[in-house]
Scaffold this motif. Structure first.
Motif, PDB file in Angstrom:
ATOM      1  N   GLU A 252     -33.958  46.543 -26.007  1.00 20.13           N
ATOM      2  CA  GLU A 252     -33.902  45.423 -25.074  1.00 20.13           C
ATOM      3  C   GLU A 252     -34.348  44.125 -25.752  1.00 20.13           C
ATOM      4  N   ASP A 253     -35.414  44.183 -26.543  1.00 25.28           N
ATOM      5  CA  ASP A 253     -35.860  42.981 -27.253  1.00 25.28           C
ATOM      6  C   ASP A 253     -34.779  42.489 -28.209  1.00 25.28           C
ATOM      7  N   TYR A 254     -34.116  43.420 -28.891  1.00 24.61           N
ATOM      8  CA  TYR A 254     -33.034  43.040 -29.809  1.00 24.61           C
ATOM      9  C   TYR A 254     -31.901  42.358 -29.046  1.00 24.61           C
ATOM     10  N   VAL A 255     -31.535  42.938 -27.906  1.00 25.13           N
ATOM     11  CA  VAL A 255     -30.450  42.361 -27.116  1.00 25.13           C
ATOM     12  C   VAL A 255     -30.833  40.977 -26.598  1.00 25.13           C
ATOM     13  N   ARG A 256     -32.068  40.798 -26.188  1.00 29.14           N
ATOM     14  CA  ARG A 256     -32.505  39.507 -25.657  1.00 29.14           C
ATOM     15  C   ARG A 256     -32.576  38.436 -26.747  1.00 29.14           C
ATOM     16  N   THR A 257     -33.022  38.807 -27.938  1.00 32.80           N
ATOM     17  CA  THR A 257     -33.284  37.809 -28.977  1.00 32.80           C
ATOM     18  C   THR A 257     -32.265  37.787 -30.105  1.00 32.80           C
ATOM     19  N   GLY A 258     -31.550  38.888 -30.294  1.00 30.32           N
ATOM     20  CA  GLY A 258     -30.633  38.983 -31.427  1.00 30.32           C
ATOM     21  C   GLY A 258     -31.335  39.303 -32.730  1.00 30.32           C
ATOM     22  N   ARG A 259     -32.611  39.597 -32.662  1.00 25.42           N
ATOM     23  CA  ARG A 259     -33.397  39.905 -33.870  1.00 25.42           C
ATOM     24  C   ARG A 259     -33.922  41.333 -33.793  1.00 25.42           C
ATOM     25  N   PRO A 260     -33.904  42.043 -34.919  1.00 24.19           N
ATOM     26  CA  PRO A 260     -34.437  43.403 -34.898  1.00 24.19           C
ATOM     27  C   PRO A 260     -35.900  43.399 -34.465  1.00 24.19           C
ATOM     28  N   ALA A 261     -36.276  44.375 -33.652  1.00 24.14           N
ATOM     29  CA  ALA A 261     -37.644  44.453 -33.153  1.00 24.14           C
ATOM     30  C   ALA A 261     -38.355  45.701 -33.669  1.00 24.14           C
ATOM     31  N   TYR A 262     -37.806  46.337 -34.677  1.00 25.64           N
ATOM     32  CA  TYR A 262     -38.413  47.533 -35.270  1.00 25.64           C
ATOM     33  C   TYR A 262     -39.863  47.257 -35.659  1.00 25.64           C
ATOM     34  N   ALA A 263     -40.110  46.096 -36.227  1.00 21.67           N
ATOM     35  CA  ALA A 263     -41.469  45.749 -36.664  1.00 21.67           C
ATOM     36  C   ALA A 263     -42.445  45.692 -35.495  1.00 21.67           C
ATOM     37  N   ASP A 264     -41.953  45.380 -34.310  1.00 19.68           N
ATOM     38  CA  ASP A 264     -42.829  45.366 -33.137  1.00 19.68           C
ATOM     39  C   ASP A 264     -43.365  46.757 -32.839  1.00 19.68           C
ATOM     40  N   ALA A 265     -42.567  47.779 -33.119  1.00 17.80           N
ATOM     41  CA  ALA A 265     -42.977  49.160 -32.853  1.00 17.80           C
ATOM     42  C   ALA A 265     -43.779  49.752 -34.009  1.00 17.80           C
ATOM     43  N   PHE A 266     -43.473  49.335 -35.245  1.00 11.65           N
ATOM     44  CA  PHE A 266     -44.060  50.001 -36.410  1.00 11.65           C
ATOM     45  C   PHE A 266     -44.855  49.095 -37.343  1.00 11.65           C
ATOM     46  N   GLY A 267     -44.965  47.824 -37.025  1.00 13.88           N
ATOM     47  CA  GLY A 267     -45.811  46.939 -37.818  1.00 13.88           C
ATOM     48  C   GLY A 267     -45.151  46.290 -39.015  1.00 13.88           C
ATOM     49  N   ARG A 268     -43.948  46.712 -39.359  1.00 15.29           N
ATOM     50  CA  ARG A 268     -43.211  46.093 -40.465  1.00 15.29           C
ATOM     51  C   ARG A 268     -41.722  46.371 -40.264  1.00 15.29           C
ATOM     52  N   PRO A 269     -40.857  45.556 -40.848  1.00 18.05           N
ATOM     53  CA  PRO A 269     -39.416  45.792 -40.735  1.00 18.05           C
ATOM     54  C   PRO A 269     -39.020  47.154 -41.321  1.00 18.05           C
ATOM     55  N   PHE A 270     -37.842  47.634 -40.917  1.00 14.80           N
ATOM     56  CA  PHE A 270     -37.390  48.979 -41.277  1.00 14.80           C
ATOM     57  C   PHE A 270     -37.467  49.265 -42.771  1.00 14.80           C
ATOM     58  N   TRP A 271     -36.851  48.412 -43.601  1.00 14.27           N
ATOM     59  CA  TRP A 271     -36.807  48.702 -45.033  1.00 14.27           C
ATOM     60  C   TRP A 271     -38.199  48.650 -45.654  1.00 14.27           C
ATOM     61  N   GLU A 272     -39.044  47.740 -45.193  1.00 12.24           N
ATOM     62  CA  GLU A 272     -40.420  47.692 -45.685  1.00 12.24           C
ATOM     63  C   GLU A 272     -41.184  48.944 -45.249  1.00 12.24           C
ATOM     64  N   ASP A 273     -40.895  49.422 -44.052  1.00 16.02           N
ATOM     65  CA  ASP A 273     -41.518  50.644 -43.548  1.00 16.02           C
ATOM     66  C   ASP A 273     -41.122  51.835 -44.428  1.00 16.02           C
ATOM     67  N   LEU A 274     -39.851  51.913 -44.781  1.00 14.36           N
ATOM     68  CA  LEU A 274     -39.420  52.993 -45.686  1.00 14.36           C
ATOM     69  C   LEU A 274     -40.098  52.874 -47.042  1.00 14.36           C
ATOM     70  N   ALA A 275     -40.217  51.651 -47.560  1.00 12.05           N
ATOM     71  CA  ALA A 275     -40.868  51.457 -48.858  1.00 12.05           C
ATOM     72  C   ALA A 275     -42.343  51.862 -48.795  1.00 12.05           C
ATOM     73  N   ALA A 276     -42.981  51.636 -47.662  1.00 12.73           N
ATOM     74  CA  ALA A 276     -44.396  51.980 -47.503  1.00 12.73           C
ATOM     75  C   ALA A 276     -44.620  53.462 -47.236  1.00 12.73           C
ATOM     76  N   HIS A 277     -43.581  54.172 -46.826  1.00 15.69           N
ATOM     77  CA  HIS A 277     -43.686  55.597 -46.507  1.00 15.69           C
ATOM     78  C   HIS A 277     -42.590  56.375 -47.238  1.00 15.69           C
ATOM     79  N   PRO A 278     -42.797  56.687 -48.528  1.00 18.91           N
ATOM     80  CA  PRO A 278     -41.756  57.371 -49.299  1.00 18.91           C
ATOM     81  C   PRO A 278     -41.309  58.703 -48.692  1.00 18.91           C
TER      82      PRO A 278
END
Length: 181
Positions: free
Chosen positions: A92-118
């Motif tokens: 819903e946040d993505y639809v409202r803003t057009g911006r990914p909200a993954y970081a809101d749930a996990f503290g960092r954007p998706f690719w950074e999250d993957l880099a931090a968690h091999p």
């Protein structure tokens, strides 16, 4: 065409609630009794949600009021499966803003999250198949929602249809045979 049954979403929402309440992680840590799992929820309501998931093959209830993980429930642990489940809560946040909200749930954007968690990156790579994921493209930029051009149905219709008329005249949806000329 038969319209979809919105009752089909019942299991999806039950999975969503279990993921948000981190039920799989709590069971994995040894909290298995419903009264303990419901420490921050209504016990009766949570038991109903988990009962639905047990009926669908997600979680087990080896004895009344005691829950256990099975292979399906283990997918909800905060590996890639759990992250994907919770990531949908940001839609819903993505639809409202057009911006990914993954970081809101996990503290960092998706690719950074993957880099931090091999270990999670490895699960993601296994999920998407041979070759794994490519490195993120730093040139990829999300446009602001205000700058996005609204999508219109006409934009998706092949140009040939603009000069075609349906057989027998009248309006006909794209994809139906038409006479062009």
């Amino acid at each position: 065409m038969t319209p979809p049954s919105f009752s089909d979403f019942q299991t999806v929402w039950c999975v969503h609630v279990a993921a948000r309440l981190r039920i799989a992680e709590r069971i994995d840590a040894g909290t298995v009794r419903i009264e303990d799992l419901a420490a921050d929820a209504d016990e009766r309501a949570l038991h109903a949600v988990l009962g639905r998931l047990v009926a669908e093959g997600i979680f087990e209830e080896p004895s009344p009021g005691c829950f256990a993980l099975n292979d399906a429930a283990r997918e909800l642990l905060l590996g890639i499966g759990g992250r994907f489940t919770l990531a949908w809560s940001t839609l819903e946040d993505y639809v409202r803003t057009g911006r990914p909200a993954y970081a809101d749930a996990f503290g960092r954007p998706f690719w950074e999250d993957l880099a931090a968690h091999p270990e999670i990156a490895a699960q993601f790579d296994h999920l998407i198949g041979p070759g794994g994921h490519p490195p993120p493209d730093p040139q990829f930029a999300h446009r602001d929602a205000a700058a996005r051009r609204p999508h219109r149905h006409a934009d998706r219709v092949p140009r040939a249809y603009a000069t075609c008329r349906p057989r027998g005249g009248g309006r006909q949806p794209p994809g139906r045979r038409a006479i062009c000329g």
